[in-house]
Structure formats: structure tokens, C-alpha cells
Design an enzyme around this catalytic site. Structure first.
Site, short mmCIF file in Angstrom:
data_model
loop_
_atom_site.label_atom_id
_atom_site.label_comp_id
_atom_site.label_asym_id
_atom_site.label_seq_id
_atom_site.Cartn_x
_atom_site.Cartn_y
_atom_site.Cartn_z
N ARG A 29 0.66 -0.91 0.14
CA ARG A 29 -0.41 0.16 0.01
C ARG A 29 1.13 1.25 -0.27
O ARG A 29 0.91 2.16 -0.70
CB ARG A 29 -1.17 0.02 0.97
N HIS A 31 4.09 1.36 -1.19
CA HIS A 31 5.28 1.55 -2.12
C HIS A 31 5.33 0.96 -2.98
O HIS A 31 5.88 1.73 -3.96
CB HIS A 31 6.69 0.96 -1.50
N LYS A 63 4.40 12.92 6.62
CA LYS A 63 5.60 12.27 6.06
C LYS A 63 6.25 12.52 5.75
O LYS A 63 6.48 13.08 4.67
CB LYS A 63 5.28 10.82 5.86
N SER A 65 9.14 11.62 3.92
CA SER A 65 9.76 10.90 3.13
C SER A 65 8.64 9.54 2.95
O SER A 65 8.58 9.34 3.58
CB SER A 65 10.93 10.38 3.09
N THR A 67 8.56 6.49 -0.90
CA THR A 67 9.34 6.50 -2.44
C THR A 67 8.23 4.93 -2.86
O THR A 67 7.30 4.00 -1.90
CB THR A 67 10.35 5.76 -1.88
N HIS A 134 9.32 -3.75 4.26
CA HIS A 134 10.56 -1.84 4.52
C HIS A 134 10.75 -1.98 3.29
O HIS A 134 12.19 -2.51 3.36
CB HIS A 134 11.26 -2.59 6.00
#
Length: 145
Positions: A29, A31, A63, A65, A67, A134
Site C-alpha cells: 500500500r 510503496h 511523512k 519522505s 518512495t 520495509h
């Protein structure tokens, strides 16, 4: 009174959904955006996608950052079969298209304004039970400058 009850029901449903989410599902969800969502450019992509994916939400801090990887989830799962580095992270065998979103300015309160960068980088993940859970970072290929 009915609208208040509806609001409470919606909040409880959202909390229940978040509680039932596995770490791998949360990783997807937050990344993975494959194929890349069309029609969103630059900072608008980051703002919309972070809100749509519930990475940012009203009342919560922005947040710093995030990606998004524009590759199939299966490619990231396959990364978990690769040898880990000394920090325990697994890197993709080839660079992937990504969008790196970075918070602009010093204010972490919404509305969140992001700078977007389109990159072609290797992706580093930590894995649990053979699944990425992660996103630890990205890096350019050694021969790229």
C-alpha cells in the site's frame, strides 16, 4: 445524532481495516504503484498518492519522505531470495523506476507539500518470511553517476 453514529462507524471500520493489514500488505500500500498511476505529475503525484494510499491523513503529521516503486510486487518479493547485506537488507538485482517524494519546507502539518523525483535505482528492502515488509532505501548503480 445519525450523522455522529455514521462517523463513529466509519472510524471504527478504518481502524479495523488497518489492524487486519499484514506488514506485507502495508508495504504494498505504501510503496508499490505498478503500473505507475497515470495523469499525476510531479508534486501532485506525491500529494495525491500519499493521501490515496493513506500514508498521510488529515490530523496526522506529514511523512517526511516516501518512495513508490513502479515495478511488479513479484519482483520485490524475488528480492527477498537474494543475499542480504551486512545490515540485513536485500537489494534488487536491477534498477527499477521509482518516484521519491520528499516533504518540502519545514512544516510537518497538513497540507503536505512534496517534491517528486523520478529515478532509476536499486531498491533495498527488509524481508520477513520471504516477503518485503520495509523499504530501507534506494541507491544508484555503481557505474551510474
Amino acid at each position: 445524532m445519525a450523522s455522529w453514529m455514521l462517523c463513529v462507524a466509519l472510524v471504527l471500520a478504518a481502524v479495523a481495516g488497518a489492524v487486519g493489514e499484514t506488514r506485507y500488505e502495508k508495504f504494498l500500500r505504501q510503496h508499490v504503484d505498478h503500473p505507475r498511476t497515470l495523469g499525476l505529475i510531479g508534486h501532485r503525484y506525491c500529494r495525491v498518492m500519499l493521501a490515496r494510499r493513506q500514508v498521510t491523513a488529515p490530523g496526522r503529521p506529514c511523512k517526511p519522505s516516501n518512495t513508490f516503486v513502479h515495478a511488479p510486487a513479484e519482483d520485490l518479493v524475488a528480492t527477498c531470495t537474494r543475499p542480504a547485506d551486512t545490515m540485513g537488507f536485500h537489494s534488487t538485482s536491477t534498477p527499477m523506476d521509482i518516484t521519491a517524494c520528499r516533504l518540502r519546507g519545514g512544516d510537518t502539518r497538513p497540507p503536505c507539500n512534496y517534491q517528486a523525483r523520478q529515478l532509476h535505482h536499486h531498491v533495498r528492502v527488509s524481508c520477513l518470511d520471504g516477503l518485503p515488509v520495509h523499504l530501507a532505501g534506494t541507491h544508484a548503480s555503481v557505474n551510474e553517476s
